[in-house]
Design an enzyme around this catalytic site. Structure first.
Site, short mmCIF file in Angstrom:
data_model
loop_
_atom_site.label_atom_id
_atom_site.label_comp_id
_atom_site.label_asym_id
_atom_site.label_seq_id
_atom_site.Cartn_x
_atom_site.Cartn_y
_atom_site.Cartn_z
N GLU A 108 1.03 -1.07 0.24
CA GLU A 108 0.03 -0.12 -0.23
C GLU A 108 0.69 1.32 0.11
O GLU A 108 1.73 1.47 0.88
CB GLU A 108 -0.87 -0.24 1.19
CG GLU A 108 -2.10 1.10 1.29
CD GLU A 108 -3.00 0.70 2.44
OE1 GLU A 108 -3.58 1.57 2.90
OE2 GLU A 108 -3.52 -0.47 2.44
N ASP A 110 -0.02 5.39 0.67
CA ASP A 110 -1.19 6.26 0.96
C ASP A 110 -0.93 7.82 0.77
O ASP A 110 0.15 8.40 1.35
CB ASP A 110 -1.74 6.00 2.23
CG ASP A 110 -1.98 4.54 2.37
OD1 ASP A 110 -2.47 3.91 1.38
OD2 ASP A 110 -2.06 3.93 3.54
N GLU A 112 -3.44 10.46 2.62
CA GLU A 112 -4.72 10.41 3.49
C GLU A 112 -4.85 11.91 3.95
O GLU A 112 -3.89 12.35 4.64
CB GLU A 112 -4.56 9.41 4.58
CG GLU A 112 -4.83 7.95 4.19
CD GLU A 112 -4.76 7.06 5.44
OE1 GLU A 112 -5.48 6.32 5.47
OE2 GLU A 112 -3.65 7.09 6.05
N GLN A 125 -1.47 12.96 5.47
CA GLN A 125 -0.58 11.93 6.08
C GLN A 125 -0.14 10.94 5.04
O GLN A 125 -1.07 10.72 3.99
CB GLN A 125 -1.41 11.06 7.17
CG GLN A 125 -0.81 9.92 7.67
CD GLN A 125 -1.64 9.07 8.65
OE1 GLN A 125 -1.65 9.60 9.77
NE2 GLN A 125 -1.98 8.15 8.40
N ASN A 127 1.77 7.17 3.91
CA ASN A 127 2.07 6.08 4.60
C ASN A 127 2.50 5.01 3.65
O ASN A 127 2.10 5.12 2.39
CB ASN A 127 1.00 5.41 5.21
CG ASN A 127 1.16 4.39 6.39
OD1 ASN A 127 2.44 4.12 6.61
ND2 ASN A 127 0.25 3.82 7.23
N GLY A 137 3.66 0.61 10.57
CA GLY A 137 3.11 1.86 9.95
C GLY A 137 4.44 2.86 9.59
O GLY A 137 5.13 3.16 10.67
N GLU A 139 4.13 6.22 8.69
CA GLU A 139 3.21 7.21 8.56
C GLU A 139 3.97 8.42 8.67
O GLU A 139 5.04 8.51 9.48
CB GLU A 139 2.17 7.33 9.59
CG GLU A 139 0.95 6.20 9.40
CD GLU A 139 1.30 4.95 10.58
OE1 GLU A 139 2.43 4.74 10.79
OE2 GLU A 139 0.35 4.28 10.86
N TRP A 203 -10.89 7.19 14.70
CA TRP A 203 -9.41 7.48 14.76
C TRP A 203 -8.93 8.70 14.50
O TRP A 203 -8.00 9.07 14.84
CB TRP A 203 -8.58 6.13 14.30
CG TRP A 203 -8.75 5.96 12.84
CD1 TRP A 203 -9.62 5.41 12.37
CD2 TRP A 203 -7.90 6.85 11.85
NE1 TRP A 203 -9.58 5.45 11.07
CE2 TRP A 203 -8.34 6.37 10.51
CE3 TRP A 203 -7.11 7.67 11.89
CZ2 TRP A 203 -7.82 6.79 9.52
CZ3 TRP A 203 -6.18 7.98 10.61
CH2 TRP A 203 -6.96 7.66 9.62
N ARG A 277 5.25 3.58 19.93
CA ARG A 277 5.36 2.31 18.87
C ARG A 277 6.61 1.28 18.72
O ARG A 277 6.30 0.33 18.89
CB ARG A 277 4.60 2.89 17.74
CG ARG A 277 3.37 3.59 17.64
CD ARG A 277 2.89 4.08 16.53
NE ARG A 277 2.83 3.29 15.49
CZ ARG A 277 2.73 3.70 14.09
NH1 ARG A 277 2.80 4.98 13.69
NH2 ARG A 277 2.51 2.80 13.18
#
Length: 328
Positions: A108, A110, A112, A125, A127, A137, A139, A203, A277
């Protein structure tokens, strides 16, 4: 199937020429020549001689469209105008994925766009996932030097076998280079291009604190100047169709300066510095103490300290927005 995609990768890498050149003259295609509706029924409306599309989110459904073909590398772009006013919980996405074909090891890439409460700016965002590496992730989040709800702006993805570059109005904002340590985490299988608007109340805005408020609906995202320029792969006949027209191979020195300026003034989060994270940053991360200090102001929680100070973030972002406009 694995040998097919390996051979296809090598074949398309040879035929698709990623040379330095302008992307401003790449052909814009009508919607029905490259895309098909994905979901939303009447919430997807085609305008302006078939070259402009409106995607709507209301209390009934969101909407989206998808490219007719799979692609292995290329340049993918759209001019997008986002909904205005109160947009908390609303997400507009422009991205590539093969999740429908590879449920456990999908890739993927992205863009966003994350809505916000009235008076706060849209956030953007980017990613990257590879080979199903959703536990890692990659991001990054940014502010912008303009209001993306006031007018159309161009958002583009360049994907080759060695790098991924995200552009806003032809300014590169992020470059992801393939490294040996990433292994299969770098997207390497054919993907489809998607555009969607949907309810991400759980979220998208302050961890779900602010949800979509449908009294401000309908939320309408407008798409135009659609570009699909790359190596297409027919999923049924397994025949590749590679366009050998020139597209950029990377970031020029002038573009790199613009990218560095953008990132210094507008990046508000990077996964590389998220200590909550990742106790140890992912292997491809290059840690900069100066960058860490800048990002700590925007998001101290990910550095293991305190709560987010949204007032300071807004103040600093506004100053950066005014400054960066002149540097581009």
């Amino acid at each position: 199937m694995g040998y097919f995609y390996l051979g296809l990768l090598l074949f398309c890498s040879l035929l698709l020429v990623f040379a330095s050149g302008s992307v401003r003259n790449l052909p814009i295609i009508p919607f029905d020549e490259g895309y098909t509706p994905l979901f939303g029924d009447d919430n997807l409306v085609i305008h302006r001689d078939g070259k402009s599309v409106h995607l709507t989110l209301d209390d009934r459904t969101g909407s989206g469209f998808v490219s007719q073909d799979l692609y292995l590398h290329g340049y993918f772009s759209a001019s997008i105008k986002l909904p205005a006013d109160y947009t908390a919980g609303v997400v507009v996405a422009f991205y590539m994925s093969n999740g429908d074909m590879f449920e456990k090891n999908h890739d993927e890439i992205d863009f966003e766009f994350l809505g916000n409460i009235r008076g706060k700016d849209w956030r953007i965002q980017t990613n990257v996932y590879g080979n199903g590496s959703t536990s890692i992730g990659r991001e990054e989040r940014y502010g912008l030097w303009f209001d993306p709800a006031e007018d159309f702006h161009q958002y583009s993805i360049l994907w080759s076998d060695s790098k991924i570059i995200f552009y806003v109005d032809h300014v590169p904002i992020r470059e992801v280079k393939r490294t040996e340590s990433m292994g299969g985490d770098f997207p390497s299988k054919p993907m489809t291009l998607y555009a969607t608007i949907w309810d991400a109340s759980n979220w998208a805005t302050n961890g779900g604190k602010y949800r979509v408020n449908y009294k401000y609906a309908p939320y309408i995202a407008e798409f135009s100047d659609l570009i699909l320029h790359g190596c297409s792969v027919d999923p049924i006949e397994h025949i590749s169709k590679c366009d050998n027209a020139q597209i950029p191979s990377g970031v020029t020195p002038i573009q790199r300066t613009k990218m560095e300026n953008f990132r210094k003034k507008h990046m508000t989060y990077s996964y590389c510095y998220d200590r909550v994270r990742y106790k140890v940053p992912p292997s491809e991360c290059v840690i900069s103490p100066q960058e860490a200090e800048r990002l700590r102001v925007f998001d101290p929680v990910t550095f293991g300290k305190g709560r987010r100070h949204h007032g300071k973030q807004k103040h600093r972002h506004n100053q950066a927005s005014q400054a960066v406009a002149s540097s581009f």
